[in-house]
Design an enzyme around this catalytic site. Structure first.
Site, PDB file in Angstrom:
ATOM      1  N   ASP A  56       0.906  -1.193   0.019  1.00 36.36           N
ATOM      2  CA  ASP A  56      -0.005  -0.041  -0.024  1.00 36.36           C
ATOM      3  C   ASP A  56       0.926   1.254  -0.028  1.00 36.36           C
ATOM      4  OD1 ASP A  56      -2.188  -1.604   0.255  1.00 36.36           O
ATOM      5  OD2 ASP A  56      -2.408  -1.367   2.591  1.00 36.36           O
ATOM      6  N   GLU A 180      -5.907 -13.209  11.074  1.00 36.91           N
ATOM      7  CA  GLU A 180      -7.220 -12.946  10.455  1.00 36.91           C
ATOM      8  C   GLU A 180      -7.887 -14.247   9.887  1.00 36.91           C
ATOM      9  OE1 GLU A 180      -7.326  -9.140   8.819  1.00 36.91           O
ATOM     10  OE2 GLU A 180      -9.478  -9.305   7.989  1.00 36.91           O
ATOM     11  N   HIS A 219     -16.125 -11.152   8.191  1.00 36.01           N
ATOM     12  CA  HIS A 219     -15.730 -12.432   7.919  1.00 36.01           C
ATOM     13  C   HIS A 219     -16.516 -13.548   8.589  1.00 36.01           C
ATOM     14  CE1 HIS A 219     -11.681 -10.840   6.457  1.00 36.01           C
ATOM     15  NE2 HIS A 219     -12.644 -10.132   5.776  1.00 36.01           N
ATOM     16  N   ASP A 244     -10.939  -5.934  13.394  1.00 32.93           N
ATOM     17  CA  ASP A 244     -11.562  -5.235  12.247  1.00 32.93           C
ATOM     18  C   ASP A 244     -12.847  -5.140  12.292  1.00 32.93           C
ATOM     19  OD1 ASP A 244      -8.850  -5.027  11.165  1.00 32.93           O
ATOM     20  OD2 ASP A 244      -9.269  -6.640   9.700  1.00 32.93           O
ATOM     21  N   ASP A 254     -17.621 -10.671   0.325  1.00 35.26           N
ATOM     22  CA  ASP A 254     -17.321  -9.625   1.432  1.00 35.26           C
ATOM     23  C   ASP A 254     -17.356  -8.464   1.211  1.00 35.26           C
ATOM     24  OD1 ASP A 254     -15.548  -8.902   3.347  1.00 35.26           O
ATOM     25  OD2 ASP A 254     -13.578  -8.888   2.205  1.00 35.26           O
ATOM     26  N   ASP A 286     -12.201  -1.946   9.138  1.00 36.61           N
ATOM     27  CA  ASP A 286     -11.600  -2.429   7.737  1.00 36.61           C
ATOM     28  C   ASP A 286     -12.718  -2.453   6.859  1.00 36.61           C
ATOM     29  OD1 ASP A 286     -10.341  -3.669   5.806  1.00 36.61           O
ATOM     30  OD2 ASP A 286     -10.190  -5.647   6.838  1.00 36.61           O
TER      31      ASP A 286
HETATM   32  C1  GLT Z   1      -7.872  -7.244   2.537  1.00 37.85           C
HETATM   33  C2  GLT Z   1      -8.952  -8.010   3.589  1.00 37.85           C
HETATM   34  C3  GLT Z   1      -8.954  -7.595   4.881  1.00 37.85           C
HETATM   35  C4  GLT Z   1      -7.752  -7.899   5.700  1.00 37.85           C
HETATM   36  C5  GLT Z   1      -6.657  -7.045   5.235  1.00 37.85           C
HETATM   37  C6  GLT Z   1      -5.105  -7.132   5.629  1.00 37.85           C
HETATM   38  S1  GLT Z   1      -6.351  -6.949   3.365  1.00 37.85           S
HETATM   39  O1  GLT Z   1      -8.670  -5.910   2.491  1.00 37.85           O
HETATM   40  O2  GLT Z   1     -10.127  -8.052   2.867  1.00 37.85           O
HETATM   41  O3  GLT Z   1     -10.037  -8.124   5.623  1.00 37.85           O
HETATM   42  O4  GLT Z   1      -7.701  -7.467   7.086  1.00 37.85           O
HETATM   43  O5  GLT Z   1      -4.399  -7.983   4.949  1.00 37.85           O
HETATM   44 MN    MN Z   2      -9.991  -7.543   7.677  1.00 40.56          MN
HETATM   45 MN    MN Z   3     -13.573  -8.003   4.895  1.00 41.40          MN
END
Ligand code: GLT
Ligand code: MN
Ligand code: MN
Length: 386
Positions: A56, A180, A219, A244, A254, A286
């Protein structure tokens, strides 16, 4: 009252407010912003921190000289604005080299390259002051299970995290890892698909004390799960290193919506939990703005994430002080000293007494549980009707 403050620790990724709105069906709709411009935008809207993937900030093909210049200019923007970098991570998903994963790729050269990229990403993150390093293994998975042995994949994943933990220790860095989870997308099935799966995996690592989780609301919702319960389990395990925050319709791709935009009740109970337990890590959004947004609307998106958090925090305070809710809770949670004497730690004496105790299940089943009244009151509190 709803103005963000540094102590709220609200952060955004460069990839979130900087999102250009590309999707699988359409080209970008917003002009790219430089990392320096994003830092200034975040300062303008009142954020505290900015997070980043290595690429980034520094393009994957930058020369060492270009890297140093970019980092210098970025640090200058941080100094000018007071924005900090609490978390960094590695992009192990965009380049075609990672099309079959990074740590779990079938190609050992790709696995080794991923480790190299992570070490450089860790160096960059530490240089910028990050205390948390996230691993999101979006490409670690399969479309066909003919391609990978899932147990072998876990072994490779474990070896990679162990290698990088030892690298951090070897360098003497003050850095913790946060894993994550995500169930799918971009891969058909991603390994370690939920926060719960990550928590189990962490206990198999060489340095479990260095590794926690970074649960993402969207997620867990993609998997149809209760995010609050996942976060509570992570907190209970001492593993909530980062979070997040965003929003998401259940059973969709997503969506990464603005925090508080969709599931008001889930967002409320999540904020209430974080505040009740005293979580004091970063509150990272996020998420990204709708594809329809222009630059001004992106600011509205960022302000909205923070403001919604603060509104829910105020609602949590009202929940704690609401006499009707507290009275209902007192009734629902009323104790019983005799029954409680049977609970808790085992003793053979206690077990014998308990075995002989004459319970009356039919009577116990008659106890009122006014959850309808409670939930309605909570809803009215959230909707501003009380
Ligand atoms: C990506 C993903 C996110 C993550 C990021 C970290 S990148 O955008 O969808 O959920 O947290 O790698
Ligand atoms: Mn994320
Ligand atoms: Mn996401």
């Amino acid at each position: 009252m709803y103005e963000p403050k540094p102590e709220d620790k609200f952060s955004f990724g460069l990839w979130t407010v900087g999102n250009v709105g590309r999707d699988p069906f359409g080209e970008p709709v917003r002009e790219p912003m430089s990392p320096v411009a994003i830092v200034h935008l975040l300062a303008e809207v009142g954020a505290w921190g900015v997070n980043l993937h290595d690429n980034d900030l520094v393009p994957i093909d930058a020369t060492p000289q270009e890297r140093d210049r970019i980092v210098r200019e970025f640090k200058q923007a941080l100094d000018e604005t007071g924005i900090v970098v609490p978390m960094a991570t590695t992009n192990l998903f965009t380049h075609p080299v990672f099309r079959d994963g990074a740590f779990t790729s079938n190609d050992p050269r790709v696995r080794a390259y991923a480790l190299q990229k992570c070490m450089q990403g860790i160096d960059l993150g530490v240089e910028l002051g990050a205390k948390t390093f996230v691993f999101w293994g979006g490409r670690e998975g399969t479309e066909t299970d003919a391609s990978k042995d899932p147990q072998e994949a876990l072994k490779r994943y474990r070896e990679a995290i162990n290698f990088l933990s030892d690298y951090v220790l070897d360098q003497g860095y003050d850095l913790r890892f946060a894993l994550e989870a995500k169930p799918n997308e971009p891969r058909g099935d991603i390994f370690l698909p939920t926060t719960g799966a990550m928590l189990g995996f962490i206990q198999t690592l060489d340095h479990p004390e260095m590794v926690g989780v970074n649960p993402e609301m969207a997620h867990e919702h993609m998997a149809g799960l209760n995010f609050l319960h996942a976060v509570a389990q992570a907190w209970d395990a001492g593993k909530l290193f980062h979070i997040d925050l965003n929003d998401q319709n259940f059973a969709r791709y997503d969506q990464d919506f603005r925090f508080g935009s969709h599931n008001l009740k889930q967002a409320f109970f999540l904020v209430k939990f974080l505040e009740d337990v005293g979580y004091d890590g970063p509150r990272h959004f996020d998420a990204h703005a709708y594809r329809t947004a222009d630059r001004e609307d992106v600011k509205a998106f960022a302000r909205g994430c923070m403001r919604s958090y603060l509104v829910f925090r105020e609602k949590a305070r009202q929940f704690r002080e609401d006499p009707v809710i507290q009275e209902l809770l007192a009734e629902i949670r009323a104790g019983d000293p005799e029954a409680e004497s049977f609970l808790g730690a085992y003793s053979s004496q206690k077990a014998q007494a308990l075995k002989q105790h004459p319970f009356q299940p039919d009577e116990l089943a008659k106890r009122p549980l006014p959850y309808e009244a409670l939930d309605q009151r909570v809803m009215e509190l959230l909707l501003g009707a009380v």
